[in-house]
Design a protein around this motif. Structure first.
Motif, short mmCIF file in Angstrom:
data_model
loop_
_atom_site.label_atom_id
_atom_site.label_comp_id
_atom_site.label_asym_id
_atom_site.label_seq_id
_atom_site.Cartn_x
_atom_site.Cartn_y
_atom_site.Cartn_z
N SER A 142 0.82 -1.21 0.00
CA SER A 142 0.00 0.00 0.00
C SER A 142 0.85 1.26 0.00
O SER A 142 0.34 2.36 -0.18
CB SER A 142 -0.94 0.01 1.21
N LEU A 143 2.16 1.12 0.22
CA LEU A 143 3.09 2.25 0.15
C LEU A 143 4.16 1.92 -0.89
O LEU A 143 4.91 0.96 -0.74
CB LEU A 143 3.73 2.50 1.52
N ASP A 144 4.21 2.73 -1.93
CA ASP A 144 5.18 2.53 -3.01
C ASP A 144 6.41 3.39 -2.73
O ASP A 144 6.32 4.62 -2.72
CB ASP A 144 4.55 2.92 -4.34
N PRO A 145 7.60 2.78 -2.54
CA PRO A 145 8.79 3.56 -2.20
C PRO A 145 9.56 4.08 -3.40
O PRO A 145 10.52 4.83 -3.24
CB PRO A 145 9.64 2.55 -1.42
N ASN A 146 9.16 3.69 -4.60
CA ASN A 146 10.03 3.91 -5.77
C ASN A 146 10.21 5.37 -6.17
O ASN A 146 11.19 5.71 -6.84
CB ASN A 146 9.47 3.12 -6.97
N LEU A 147 9.26 6.25 -5.79
CA LEU A 147 9.38 7.65 -6.17
C LEU A 147 9.76 8.56 -5.00
O LEU A 147 9.69 9.79 -5.11
CB LEU A 147 8.06 8.14 -6.80
N ILE A 148 10.15 7.96 -3.89
CA ILE A 148 10.50 8.76 -2.72
C ILE A 148 11.83 9.47 -2.96
O ILE A 148 12.86 8.85 -3.24
CB ILE A 148 10.56 7.89 -1.45
N LYS A 149 11.80 10.80 -2.85
CA LYS A 149 12.99 11.62 -3.06
C LYS A 149 13.71 11.92 -1.74
O LYS A 149 14.92 12.15 -1.75
CB LYS A 149 12.61 12.95 -3.71
N THR A 150 12.93 12.00 -0.65
CA THR A 150 13.50 12.43 0.63
C THR A 150 13.02 11.52 1.75
O THR A 150 11.82 11.26 1.86
CB THR A 150 13.09 13.88 0.95
N ILE A 151 13.95 11.03 2.55
CA ILE A 151 13.62 10.27 3.75
C ILE A 151 14.18 11.06 4.95
O ILE A 151 15.34 11.48 4.93
CB ILE A 151 14.20 8.84 3.71
N ILE A 152 13.36 11.26 5.96
CA ILE A 152 13.76 12.04 7.14
C ILE A 152 13.57 11.17 8.37
O ILE A 152 12.52 10.55 8.57
CB ILE A 152 12.91 13.32 7.26
N LEU A 153 14.60 11.09 9.19
CA LEU A 153 14.53 10.39 10.47
C LEU A 153 14.56 11.43 11.59
O LEU A 153 15.60 12.07 11.83
CB LEU A 153 15.70 9.41 10.63
N ASP A 154 13.41 11.63 12.23
CA ASP A 154 13.30 12.61 13.31
C ASP A 154 13.50 11.90 14.64
O ASP A 154 12.84 10.90 14.91
CB ASP A 154 11.93 13.29 13.25
N GLU A 155 14.40 12.42 15.47
CA GLU A 155 14.76 11.79 16.74
C GLU A 155 15.24 10.35 16.50
O GLU A 155 14.72 9.38 17.07
CB GLU A 155 13.59 11.82 17.74
N ALA A 156 16.24 10.23 15.66
CA ALA A 156 16.77 8.91 15.29
C ALA A 156 17.27 8.15 16.50
O ALA A 156 17.08 6.92 16.61
CB ALA A 156 17.90 9.08 14.27
N ASP A 157 17.92 8.84 17.43
CA ASP A 157 18.42 8.15 18.62
C ASP A 157 17.31 7.56 19.45
O ASP A 157 17.41 6.45 19.99
CB ASP A 157 19.28 9.10 19.48
N ARG A 158 16.19 8.27 19.54
CA ARG A 158 15.06 7.77 20.33
C ARG A 158 14.42 6.57 19.66
O ARG A 158 14.02 5.62 20.33
CB ARG A 158 14.05 8.90 20.51
N MET A 159 14.34 6.55 18.34
CA MET A 159 13.79 5.39 17.64
C MET A 159 14.66 4.16 17.87
O MET A 159 14.15 3.05 18.04
CB MET A 159 13.63 5.69 16.15
N LEU A 160 15.97 4.36 17.87
CA LEU A 160 16.87 3.23 18.15
C LEU A 160 16.70 2.74 19.58
O LEU A 160 16.67 1.54 19.85
CB LEU A 160 18.32 3.65 17.90
N ASP A 161 16.58 3.68 20.53
CA ASP A 161 16.38 3.31 21.94
C ASP A 161 15.09 2.53 22.12
O ASP A 161 15.00 1.68 23.02
CB ASP A 161 16.34 4.56 22.82
N MET A 162 14.09 2.80 21.30
CA MET A 162 12.79 2.13 21.43
C MET A 162 12.75 0.80 20.67
O MET A 162 11.68 0.16 20.61
CB MET A 162 11.68 3.07 20.94
N GLY A 163 13.85 0.40 20.08
CA GLY A 163 13.93 -0.92 19.45
C GLY A 163 13.50 -0.97 18.00
O GLY A 163 13.14 -2.04 17.49
N PHE A 164 13.56 0.16 17.29
CA PHE A 164 13.11 0.20 15.90
C PHE A 164 14.24 0.01 14.89
O PHE A 164 14.07 0.30 13.71
CB PHE A 164 12.41 1.54 15.61
N ARG A 165 15.41 -0.44 15.33
CA ARG A 165 16.55 -0.53 14.43
C ARG A 165 16.23 -1.37 13.18
O ARG A 165 16.48 -0.94 12.04
CB ARG A 165 17.76 -1.12 15.14
N ASP A 166 15.71 -2.59 13.36
CA ASP A 166 15.45 -3.47 12.22
C ASP A 166 14.46 -2.84 11.25
O ASP A 166 14.65 -2.91 10.02
CB ASP A 166 14.92 -4.82 12.72
N GLU A 167 13.39 -2.24 11.77
CA GLU A 167 12.39 -1.62 10.91
C GLU A 167 12.99 -0.45 10.11
O GLU A 167 12.74 -0.29 8.91
CB GLU A 167 11.21 -1.12 11.73
#
Length: 560
Positions: A142-167
């Motif tokens: 349901s989400l097509d990644p092929n035309l994505i120009k920009t990816i933004i990770l907001d609070e990347a350290d917090r996402m890692l702390d919460m266990g989202f590394r694999d995702e």
């Protein structure tokens, strides 16, 4: 640092118009340094603290790169929590308000999947979401990644702390290799560094030097408070502080629940936020907090992530956090957008040493203060009552009761006596009784009784508790409420806060179920949500309040 105006950063006219409309005069340091290279298509890594303006730093260049005539997903923003995802999505719409056809959608777990699927099928230019649910949509197709120009990770350290590394790694690996990556984090730890090395393309590192890790506009202090005294001290702070909104941080969900129930029983406009609260209720609580219906929010750290509200005047560390960095995140909720703020911490025993560790980490002193006394709170509330009365007299905002006053004067009462009694009645209306605590007899840092100290006499006091309740009830939708009759009133000595606390505790009601409560001499009228009214009546059968049995039923008309 002095920053150039937004007009010199290279932004298109439509985005400059939106920035001007929102009232931003000059970019923050992180915005001034991040926007030009991001507009040029470079990957960047921004070391940015909470409240630094990082959302606009990545949103404005992202919006400038969109092709709005193409109804396909072209940008993705990953956030650690649902609340932050919602807030960032709102900011995307605000900053892109002059673009016309912009479509951004928040995507996170706990919300209906079919609604998100419809929004994605309709063509969302920007997807803002949490890693788990975004990855779910990617795997579903349901989400097509092929035309994505920009990816933004907001609070990347917090996402890692919460266990989202694999995702996060699976999502980044699925994107086109030529996409732009913007990483934002409060810290450069090993996990963040590894992520950037694996998925960044020689990113430009942008870091704003900070002499102290806390905002200088925040007044920080600590009270030495035993666990059993915390509710009373917190109540005194809420009474004595002139705060529009306050947030109280606890370390556990259980403490959040206990503190919330205790404050509700005392008549405060309060609600809770922690991991067990459903997503629908979380959004309702946050909306009510933003509009001021709830004045006090009790929350855990994870539940409050992404809470971006400028009007928070007071932050209370009901429990001191284990990690100094969490302390910085907590108190960063106040003192925003040029406003002053106040942060208060409760400490006792080993907490004192942890507080010293926080001071070293933040390079900012935290002064020790004496717990506000009952007399101080009483004096402050009396001053407010006096100021309010003076204002009304000066502006002529009052109804005429000359006949009643004349009758009292004819019976021999002096104007001073009449005014004194009216002041007392106003103070006692909806009031609460102070609790005697050990801290009333101690100096800061002293464990024993103060020499020559005697317990303070308990005085009933309520101050502007009534005003808070009335303001809260005015925000309720009256069409969703129904009146109930309670066979107890002023003559039985019941208080509004006791009624509210009893109903929430007995019936286990969701927050916001109780509206206005009106006390009469022999009974009371309570507005409750229609969908829980019958349950409340049934559950409260046989219950007592102040040791007295009562009747609770639908209000059949005037019985007062």
């Amino acid at each position: 640092m002095d920053t150039p105006p937004f007009s010199e950063l290279g932004l298109p006219a439509e985005l400059l118009a939106a920035v001007e409309k929102l009232g931003f005069e000059r970019p923050s340091p992180i915005q001034a340094l991040a926007i030009p290279p991001a507009l040029a298509g470079k990957d960047i890594f921004g070391l940015s603290q909470t409240g630094s303006g990082k959302t606009a730093a990545f949103t404005l260049p992202m919006l400038a790169r969109l092709d709005l005539d193409l109804n396909r997903t072209q940008a993705m923003i990953l956030c650690p929590t649902r609340e932050l995802a919602n807030q960032v999505c709102e900011d995307v719409h605000r900053l892109g308000s002059a673009l016309g056809k912009l479509h951004a959608v928040p995507v996170y777990g706990g919300a209906p999947m079919d609604r998100q699927l419809r929004a994605l099928r309709a063509g969302a230019h920007v997807v803002v979401g949490t890693p788990g649910r975004v990855l779910d949509h990617l795997r579903r197709g349901s989400l097509d990644p092929n035309l994505i120009k920009t990816i933004i990770l907001d609070e990347a350290d917090r996402m890692l702390d919460m266990g989202f590394r694999d995702e996060m790694e699976e999502l980044l690996a699925a994107l086109p290799p030529e996409r732009q990556a913007l990483f934002f984090s409060a810290t450069m730890n090993r996990g963040v560094k590894s992520l950037i090395e694996s998925f960044g393309n020689d990113p430009e590192i942008i870091q704003i030097e900070q002499k102290a890790k806390t905002v200088t506009s925040i007044d920080q202090c600590a009270y030495e408070v035993r666990q059993r005294s915390k509710v009373e001290v917190l109540s005194r702070l809420l009474d004595i502080e002139v705060s529009r909104l306050s947030i109280v941080f606890c370390n556990t969900k259980r403490t959040v629940d206990e503190a919330t129930e205790a404050l509700l029983a005392r008549g405060y406009a309060v609600d809770r936020l922690h991991g067990d609260i459903t997503q629908q209720m979380r959004e309702r609580v946050l909306n009510r907090f933003r509009d001021g219906t709830i004045e006090v929010l009790v929350a855990t750290d994870v539940a409050a992530r992404g809470l971006d509200i400028d009007e928070i005047d007071l932050v209370v560390n009901y429990d001191l956090p284990q990690d100094p960095e969490d302390y910085v995140h907590r108190i960063g909720r106040t003192g925003r957008a040029g406003r002053s703020g106040r942060a208060v911490s409760f400490v006792f025993g080993r907490d004192v040493h942890r507080l010293e560790t926080i001071e070293r980490y933040t390079r900012s002193p935290i002064k020790r203060a004496r717990v506000p006394s009952q007399e101080q709170v009483e004096g402050r509330l009396a001053d407010r009552l006096f100021d309010d009365l003076k204002e009304r007299l000066t502006e002529g905002r009052f109804d005429s009761y000359e006949a009643q006053v004349d009758r009292l004067l004819e019976q021999g009462f002096t104007p001073t006596d009449i005014a004194s009694v009216l002041f007392t009645m106003l103070r006692e209306e909806g009031g609460r009784e102070f609790n005697q605590i050990q801290e009333d007899r101690e100096e800061p840092g002293q464990r024993g009784p103060r020499r020559g100290g005697e317990p303070h006499k308990r005085k009933p006091q309520g101050g502007d508790r009534r005003e808070r309740r009335e303001r809260s009830s005015q925000h309720m939708d009256s069409s969703d409420m129904t009146p109930l009759f309670l066979s107890l009133g002023k003559q039985q000595g019941v208080k509004v806060g006791e009624i509210i606390g009893m109903l929430y505790n007995e019936a286990g009601l969701p927050q916001g179920s109780i509206g206005h409560v009106k006390l009469f001499d022999r009974n009371s009228r309570i507005d409750v949500a229609k969908d829980v009214a019958d349950r409340v009546i049934e559950v409260c059968k046989g219950s007592t309040l102040r040791g007295k049995k009562f009747i609770l039923d639908h209000d059949r008309g005037p019985q007062h």
